[in-house]
Design an enzyme around this catalytic site. Structure first.
Site, mmCIF file in Angstrom:
data_model
loop_
_atom_site.group_PDB
_atom_site.id
_atom_site.type_symbol
_atom_site.label_atom_id
_atom_site.label_comp_id
_atom_site.label_asym_id
_atom_site.label_seq_id
_atom_site.Cartn_x
_atom_site.Cartn_y
_atom_site.Cartn_z
ATOM 1 N N SER A 1 -75.134 71.599 -19.956
ATOM 2 C CA SER A 1 -75.394 71.161 -18.572
ATOM 3 C C SER A 1 -74.296 71.661 -17.625
ATOM 4 C CB SER A 1 -75.480 69.634 -18.502
ATOM 5 O OG SER A 1 -74.178 69.095 -18.601
ATOM 6 N N ASN A 2 -74.619 71.676 -16.334
ATOM 7 C CA ASN A 2 -73.635 72.193 -15.373
ATOM 8 C C ASN A 2 -72.375 71.328 -15.307
ATOM 9 O OD1 ASN A 2 -75.485 74.158 -14.996
ATOM 10 N ND2 ASN A 2 -75.666 73.940 -12.780
ATOM 11 N N GLU A 3 -72.527 70.029 -15.582
ATOM 12 C CA GLU A 3 -71.328 69.170 -15.615
ATOM 13 C C GLU A 3 -70.411 69.614 -16.759
ATOM 14 O OE1 GLU A 3 -74.458 67.886 -15.505
ATOM 15 O OE2 GLU A 3 -74.457 67.212 -13.413
ATOM 16 N N GLN B 1 -84.271 78.120 -31.203
ATOM 17 C CA GLN B 1 -82.890 77.631 -31.331
ATOM 18 C C GLN B 1 -82.883 76.144 -31.697
ATOM 19 O OE1 GLN B 1 -80.859 77.271 -27.558
ATOM 20 N NE2 GLN B 1 -78.838 77.520 -28.468
ATOM 21 N N GLY B 2 -82.367 75.810 -32.874
ATOM 22 C CA GLY B 2 -82.316 74.408 -33.300
ATOM 23 C C GLY B 2 -80.899 73.868 -33.233
ATOM 24 N N TYR B 3 -80.412 73.616 -32.034
ATOM 25 C CA TYR B 3 -79.080 73.034 -31.851
ATOM 26 C C TYR B 3 -79.203 71.529 -31.536
ATOM 27 C CZ TYR B 3 -76.204 77.360 -31.373
ATOM 28 O OH TYR B 3 -75.509 78.524 -31.564
ATOM 29 N N GLU C 1 -75.432 83.180 -24.268
ATOM 30 C CA GLU C 1 -76.611 82.555 -23.661
ATOM 31 C C GLU C 1 -76.370 82.305 -22.177
ATOM 32 O OE1 GLU C 1 -77.600 78.761 -25.416
ATOM 33 O OE2 GLU C 1 -79.208 78.367 -23.991
HETATM 34 C C1 LIG Z 1 -86.177 72.810 -20.800
HETATM 35 C C2 LIG Z 1 -85.100 72.694 -21.838
HETATM 36 C C3 LIG Z 1 -85.081 73.581 -22.883
HETATM 37 C C4 LIG Z 1 -84.124 73.459 -23.890
HETATM 38 N N1 LIG Z 1 -84.186 74.302 -24.968
HETATM 39 C C5 LIG Z 1 -83.372 74.082 -26.011
HETATM 40 C C6 LIG Z 1 -83.533 74.856 -27.221
HETATM 41 O O1 LIG Z 1 -84.373 75.751 -27.312
HETATM 42 N N2 LIG Z 1 -82.738 74.545 -28.264
HETATM 43 C C7 LIG Z 1 -81.779 73.579 -28.220
HETATM 44 O O2 LIG Z 1 -81.083 73.383 -29.199
HETATM 45 N N3 LIG Z 1 -81.609 72.836 -27.092
HETATM 46 C C8 LIG Z 1 -82.392 73.065 -26.009
HETATM 47 N N4 LIG Z 1 -82.249 72.301 -24.864
HETATM 48 C C9 LIG Z 1 -81.307 71.174 -24.890
HETATM 49 C C10 LIG Z 1 -80.120 71.303 -23.961
HETATM 50 O O3 LIG Z 1 -79.166 72.167 -24.467
HETATM 51 C C11 LIG Z 1 -79.595 69.873 -23.728
HETATM 52 O O4 LIG Z 1 -80.575 69.178 -22.993
HETATM 53 C C12 LIG Z 1 -78.278 69.837 -22.999
HETATM 54 O O5 LIG Z 1 -77.253 70.327 -23.816
HETATM 55 C C13 LIG Z 1 -77.919 68.427 -22.519
HETATM 56 O O6 LIG Z 1 -77.984 67.512 -23.551
HETATM 57 P P1 LIG Z 1 -78.822 66.147 -23.426
HETATM 58 O O7 LIG Z 1 -80.181 66.488 -22.894
HETATM 59 O O8 LIG Z 1 -78.740 65.435 -24.719
HETATM 60 O O9 LIG Z 1 -78.106 65.317 -22.294
HETATM 61 P P2 LIG Z 1 -76.795 64.402 -22.456
HETATM 62 O O10 LIG Z 1 -75.780 65.119 -23.267
HETATM 63 O O11 LIG Z 1 -77.217 63.056 -22.923
HETATM 64 O O12 LIG Z 1 -76.270 64.321 -20.968
HETATM 65 C C14 LIG Z 1 -76.862 63.454 -19.995
HETATM 66 C C15 LIG Z 1 -76.120 63.658 -18.683
HETATM 67 O O13 LIG Z 1 -74.734 63.279 -18.847
HETATM 68 C C16 LIG Z 1 -73.884 64.363 -18.471
HETATM 69 N N5 LIG Z 1 -72.727 64.403 -19.377
HETATM 70 C C17 LIG Z 1 -72.740 64.282 -20.724
HETATM 71 N N6 LIG Z 1 -71.482 64.379 -21.216
HETATM 72 C C18 LIG Z 1 -70.664 64.603 -20.173
HETATM 73 C C19 LIG Z 1 -69.249 64.824 -20.035
HETATM 74 N N7 LIG Z 1 -68.442 64.848 -21.109
HETATM 75 N N8 LIG Z 1 -68.746 65.040 -18.789
HETATM 76 C C20 LIG Z 1 -69.552 65.043 -17.697
HETATM 77 N N9 LIG Z 1 -70.906 64.816 -17.764
HETATM 78 C C21 LIG Z 1 -71.450 64.619 -18.981
HETATM 79 C C22 LIG Z 1 -74.728 65.610 -18.634
HETATM 80 O O14 LIG Z 1 -74.287 66.672 -17.800
HETATM 81 C C23 LIG Z 1 -76.101 65.108 -18.211
HETATM 82 O O15 LIG Z 1 -76.205 65.132 -16.804
HETATM 83 C C24 LIG Z 1 -83.151 72.427 -23.817
HETATM 84 C C25 LIG Z 1 -83.157 71.552 -22.724
HETATM 85 C C26 LIG Z 1 -84.109 71.668 -21.761
HETATM 86 C C27 LIG Z 1 -84.103 70.700 -20.600
#
Ligand SMILES: Cc1cc2nc3c(=O)[nH]c(=O)nc-3n(C[C@H](O)[C@H](O)[C@H](O)COP(=O)(O)OP(=O)(O)OC[C@H]3O[C@@H](n4cnc5c(N)ncnc54)[C@H](O)[C@@H]3O)c2cc1C
Length: 398
Positions: free
Chosen positions: A383-385, A125-127, A244
């Site tokens: 994320s759960n938030e 998955q490349g999101y 998902e």
């Molecule tokens: C082990 C693992 C596997 C993954 N696999 C894939 C994959 O195969 N393909 C893919 O595309 N992605 C993948 N992901 C990415 C995942 O979807 C993202 O990590 C996730 O969406 C969070 O984005 P971020 O890491 O950029 O954190 P950020 O968006 O930078 O968030 C950082 C923190 O701020 C909080 N936050 C951000 N915005 C808000 C808001 N508006 N309100 C409240 N809180 C907020 C978040 O909850 C988090 O705690 C994976 C992640 C992990 C950890």
């Protein structure tokens, strides 16, 4: 809602239990830790299920689904959790498969669905991108039309198991001038062997190699790999995320995990008595079981809704939050029960060449690695938030 199984459902449970007992590779039983598993191990059960026609129970029958009711699917996941099978990876069966059969054209369905069902084609998955995770719509990877091709440039990150992937589904910006960022995105399938695709490992704290950076440099992709309409990718991406999230709850696996935790806490001792007889520890295990039972009822209610034709809505976010919180508490309590036997120094990353050998009981060996690994569950899949924000918008209308 009737929670009693009918005689037909009991017979179905016997049938799938017998099939699992006869066909599941014995050496993989209870293997939940990817860092131990080869790519062949990870797809072994998927391939067996593919031959039987059971690899994608939730798909419509016309595309290779089983036609099972929601209750039968629930029984199926319970029976798999009983022996700890490694279920088909979500990227094909639960993510891109439903997008292709819902929004793809006939050629895409014929080309891609068989490999997803059989487990012969590995998807990733490349999101996410370094600057676009929660705020996914700000993604910067571009796909620029050049004759019969898109030329794709950008960087994705956290691409799970992309090191083994044959194909990936990517979100790319096709209209940088769209009024809203969500409107200029397309959903494109990329053969991971295409020149310009580069996968680089990200090392995790549990010692495993599960996620990657994926770099795309002048990657030429035929336009027929666009799914649905150009610039409509956000709609397909959201549809996929709801699918998902429902799967992330992992209720059946957590139930098996709690049983195992009870066994472990019955063997481990505190002040000469079984840990399970310690009031404080027993209270934490009981609270976990109560929360899990509540989650199970919620999941059953959601399944009943699906059976009545209701697609996944805010329920999938609720299941995701509660399910992942429970998974994390389970690994915390397991690590608390085994203490230092679970730490990498003594156990799971033990390496004969460094003269480190596992000590302590077998059940302790992966507890620390699993504890660290499961931190991911409250982050991935949105994320759960962010799930709380979704619930607020969808249920409270804020
Ligand atoms: C082990 C693992 C596997 C993954 N696999 C894939 C994959 O195969 N393909 C893919 O595309 N992605 C993948 N992901 C990415 C995942 O979807 C993202 O990590 C996730 O969406 C969070 O984005 P971020 O890491 O950029 O954190 P950020 O968006 O930078 O968030 C950082 C923190 O701020 C909080 N936050 C951000 N915005 C808000 C808001 N508006 N309100 C409240 N809180 C907020 C978040 O909850 C988090 O705690 C994976 C992640 C992990 C950890």
């Amino acid at each position: 809602m009737n929670l009693e199984f009918t005689p037909e459902e009991v017979a179905f449970r016997e049938e799938v239990r017998a099939f699992i007992e006869e066909n599941h590779p014995k050496h993989l039983e209870g293997m939940g830790n990817r860092e131990d598993m080869s790519p062949e191990d990870m797809t072994a059960w998927h391939k067996i299920l593919g031959k039987k026609g059971w690899s994608a129970p939730a798909w419509p029958v016309e595309y290779g689904g089983t036609g099972w009711t929601a209750t039968q699917r629930y029984i199926w996941s319970e029976e798999n959790a009983r022996v700890g099978t490694f279920m088909p990876l979500p990227f094909g069966v639960s993510m891109v498969g439903p997008v292709i059969y819902t929004f793809g054209n006939d050629e895409q369905k014929q080309r891609h669905l068989p490999g997803i069902l059989s487990g012969d084609v590995w998807w990733c998955q490349g999101y996410s991108e370094p600057g676009a995770g929660s705020d996914l719509a700000s993604l910067k990877t571009t796909a620029v039309r050049d004759g019969d091709h898109y030329v794709i440039n950008g960087q994705k990150t956290w691409t799970t198991l992309a090191q083994h992937a044959d194909w990936g589904f990517f979100l790319c910006r096709t209209d940088p001038d769209a009024a809203k960022p969500q409107e200029g995105i397309s959903f494109i399938l990329i053969d991971m062997k295409t020149p310009g695709v580069e996968v680089k490992p990200i090392k995790l704290i549990d010692g495993g190699y599960e996620v990657n950076e994926t770099w795309l440099t002048d990657v030429r992709v035929p336009v027929e790999n666009l799914v649905g309409q150009e610039n409509m990718g956000w709609t397909y991406a959201k549809f996929l995320l709801a699918h998902e999230r429902s799967g992330i709850a992992g209720v059946a696996r957590s139930k098996r995990g709690v049983e195992k935790l009870r066994e472990i806490a019955g063997s481990e001792t505190l002040d000469g008595k079984p840990l399970m007889s310690d009031f404080d520890f027993a209270r934490k295990v009981s609270q976990l079981e109560i929360d899990l039972a509540a989650l199970e009822i919620t999941e059953l209610r959601t399944l009943a809704g699906e059976q009545a034709g209701k697609g996944p809505g805010p329920e999938s976010s609720i299941l995701k939050i509660k399910g992942t919180e429970i998974q994390q508490r389970l690994t915390e309590l397991t690590l608390e029960a085994v203490g230092s036997y679970g730490t990498p120094m003594y156990g799971s990353i033990a390496d004969a060449s460094s003269n480190q050998y596992p000590i302590g009981p077998d059940y302790a060996q992966h507890s620390a690695a699993t504890y660290f690994n499961m931190r991911k569950t409250s982050i991935y899949g949105g994320s759960n938030e962010i799930q709380r924000n979704i619930i607020t918008k969808m249920i409270l209308g804020l």
